[in-house]
Design a protein around this motif. Structure first.
Motif, short mmCIF file in Angstrom:
data_model
loop_
_atom_site.label_atom_id
_atom_site.label_comp_id
_atom_site.label_asym_id
_atom_site.label_seq_id
_atom_site.Cartn_x
_atom_site.Cartn_y
_atom_site.Cartn_z
N PHE A 18 44.02 37.42 31.73
CA PHE A 18 43.79 38.77 32.34
C PHE A 18 43.04 38.71 33.53
O PHE A 18 43.66 39.69 34.43
CB PHE A 18 42.59 39.41 31.02
CG PHE A 18 42.13 40.93 31.48
CD1 PHE A 18 42.97 41.58 31.05
CD2 PHE A 18 41.03 41.14 32.11
CE1 PHE A 18 42.73 43.20 31.24
CE2 PHE A 18 40.77 42.47 32.38
CZ PHE A 18 41.27 43.43 32.11
N ILE A 19 42.57 37.93 34.08
CA ILE A 19 41.85 37.75 35.29
C ILE A 19 43.09 37.35 36.48
O ILE A 19 42.79 37.33 37.51
CB ILE A 19 40.49 37.13 35.49
CG1 ILE A 19 40.77 35.47 35.39
CG2 ILE A 19 39.48 37.96 34.78
CD1 ILE A 19 39.44 34.88 35.40
N HIS A 20 44.03 36.55 35.89
CA HIS A 20 44.97 36.06 36.78
C HIS A 20 45.97 36.91 37.20
O HIS A 20 47.37 36.79 37.11
CB HIS A 20 45.60 34.93 36.07
CG HIS A 20 44.87 33.59 35.98
ND1 HIS A 20 45.14 32.61 35.20
CD2 HIS A 20 43.72 33.07 36.69
CE1 HIS A 20 43.99 31.48 35.43
NE2 HIS A 20 43.16 32.00 36.50
N THR A 21 45.92 38.40 37.24
CA THR A 21 46.57 39.52 37.62
C THR A 21 46.55 40.21 38.79
O THR A 21 46.89 41.33 38.90
CB THR A 21 46.74 40.23 36.41
OG1 THR A 21 45.33 40.74 36.04
CG2 THR A 21 47.27 39.60 35.11
N GLY A 22 45.65 39.86 39.64
CA GLY A 22 45.26 40.47 40.89
C GLY A 22 43.87 40.67 40.81
O GLY A 22 42.90 40.04 40.26
N GLY A 23 43.44 41.56 41.79
CA GLY A 23 42.04 41.96 41.84
C GLY A 23 41.83 42.30 43.57
O GLY A 23 42.78 42.84 44.28
N LEU A 24 40.42 42.24 43.85
CA LEU A 24 40.04 42.55 45.33
C LEU A 24 40.39 41.52 46.24
O LEU A 24 40.53 40.30 45.88
CB LEU A 24 38.53 42.88 45.13
CG LEU A 24 38.23 43.86 44.38
CD1 LEU A 24 36.62 44.14 44.39
CD2 LEU A 24 38.86 45.32 44.81
N ASP A 25 40.46 41.57 47.57
CA ASP A 25 40.39 40.82 48.51
C ASP A 25 41.61 39.77 48.45
O ASP A 25 42.72 40.23 48.41
CB ASP A 25 39.03 39.86 48.54
CG ASP A 25 37.88 40.85 48.64
OD1 ASP A 25 37.77 41.86 49.33
OD2 ASP A 25 36.79 40.35 47.90
N VAL A 26 41.40 38.45 48.56
CA VAL A 26 42.46 37.67 48.62
C VAL A 26 43.41 37.64 47.29
O VAL A 26 44.68 37.26 47.45
CB VAL A 26 42.09 36.16 48.80
CG1 VAL A 26 41.50 36.06 50.15
CG2 VAL A 26 41.16 35.69 47.72
N ARG A 27 42.89 38.35 46.26
CA ARG A 27 43.62 38.33 45.14
C ARG A 27 44.63 39.31 44.97
O ARG A 27 45.41 39.66 44.19
CB ARG A 27 42.65 38.52 43.82
CG ARG A 27 41.85 37.07 43.48
CD ARG A 27 40.96 37.10 42.61
NE ARG A 27 39.88 38.08 42.78
CZ ARG A 27 39.28 39.10 42.17
NH1 ARG A 27 39.85 39.31 41.06
NH2 ARG A 27 38.38 39.83 42.55
N ALA A 28 44.38 40.48 45.86
CA ALA A 28 45.18 41.68 46.06
C ALA A 28 46.75 41.26 45.91
O ALA A 28 47.53 42.08 45.78
CB ALA A 28 44.63 42.48 47.18
N LYS A 29 47.06 40.20 46.82
CA LYS A 29 48.30 39.93 46.93
C LYS A 29 49.07 39.57 45.52
O LYS A 29 50.33 39.35 45.53
CB LYS A 29 48.57 38.94 48.03
CG LYS A 29 47.98 37.37 47.53
CD LYS A 29 48.75 36.44 48.74
CE LYS A 29 48.46 35.10 48.34
NZ LYS A 29 46.94 34.59 48.62
N TRP A 30 48.30 39.47 44.67
CA TRP A 30 48.54 38.86 43.36
C TRP A 30 48.72 40.19 42.36
O TRP A 30 49.28 40.03 41.05
CB TRP A 30 47.75 37.90 42.56
CG TRP A 30 48.05 36.40 43.42
CD1 TRP A 30 47.10 36.12 44.31
CD2 TRP A 30 48.78 35.31 43.15
NE1 TRP A 30 47.45 34.85 44.72
CE2 TRP A 30 48.28 34.28 43.86
CE3 TRP A 30 49.75 35.29 42.04
CZ2 TRP A 30 48.99 33.06 43.69
CZ3 TRP A 30 50.18 34.03 41.97
CH2 TRP A 30 50.06 33.04 42.85
N GLU A 31 48.51 41.23 42.92
CA GLU A 31 48.25 42.26 41.97
C GLU A 31 49.52 42.55 41.30
O GLU A 31 50.67 42.89 41.60
CB GLU A 31 48.13 43.70 42.92
CG GLU A 31 47.41 44.78 41.95
CD GLU A 31 46.52 44.40 40.86
OE1 GLU A 31 45.51 44.32 41.50
OE2 GLU A 31 46.79 44.63 39.77
#
Ligand SMILES: [Zn+2]
Length: 187
Positions: A18-31
């Protein structure tokens, strides 16, 4: 598997996928959940869910909040810090609501049809508490590539899993080691 796949199911458990699907900051590119439809696609593709829920925009936003809470909690576990209380409270609040109801299909577990999306969220939150709040947490680790932020629950025999995936990090690191070794031999 072409890299990166649309969805990554390498976490070993629902809450980590579930958490490997994007998010804030550097993870935004994985959204991967830019629309409620995409979140429904993810749930359908998930080996732990495997059905297509109806998702509203408000529910997508709630899923984002839960994802941030579990992400923050997981980072604290990785860095051996005290998990933030607000994250723990948020996860517990969602876990306190009704979760998915299991039933049988040809002797296999499936989830009862027509579940509201809130039940999916509760199941994810409960999975996070089970992972981080029991001895399971001893199998939780970060990928050995220092520049990779992915984490997983190591269910391998002997508990020697190092990489999120061979495709992304295992091969890269092996190649780097091989280069370093070859260089050492020739100089
Ligand atoms: Zn990795």
């Amino acid at each position: 598997m072409a890299w990166p796949p649309r969805f990554l199911f390498i976490g070993g458990t629902l809450a980590i996928d579930f958490i490997h699907t994007g998010g804030l900051d550097v993870r935004a590119k994985w959204e991967r959940w830019n629309t409620p439809e995409e979140l429904a696609d993810w749930a359908e593709a998930s080996p732990d869910l495997g059905f297509r829920p109806t998702v509203t925009e408000a529910e997508r936003k709630a899923a984002w909040e839960l994802r941030e809470a579990i992400w923050e909690y997981s980072r604290a576990i990785v860095t051996k810090e005290r998990p933030p209380q607000h994250a723990a409270d948020h996860i517990a609040r969602i876990a306190a609501t009704p979760d998915l109801v299991p039933t049988w299909l040809d002797g296999k577990r499936v989830w009862r049809d027509g579940a509201p999306f809130s039940q999916v969220m509760s199941t994810v939150a409960r999975d996070a508490i089970t992972l981080f709040g029991t001895a399971e947490v001893e199998h939780f680790r970060k990928c050995a590539n220092p520049t990779c932020g992915l984490t997983f629950v190591d269910h391998s025999r002997g508990g020697k899993r190092q990489w999120c995936t061979m495709q992304r990090c295992g091969n890269l690191m092996k190649a780097a080691r091989h280069r370093a070794k070859t260089k050492g031999e020739t100089s």
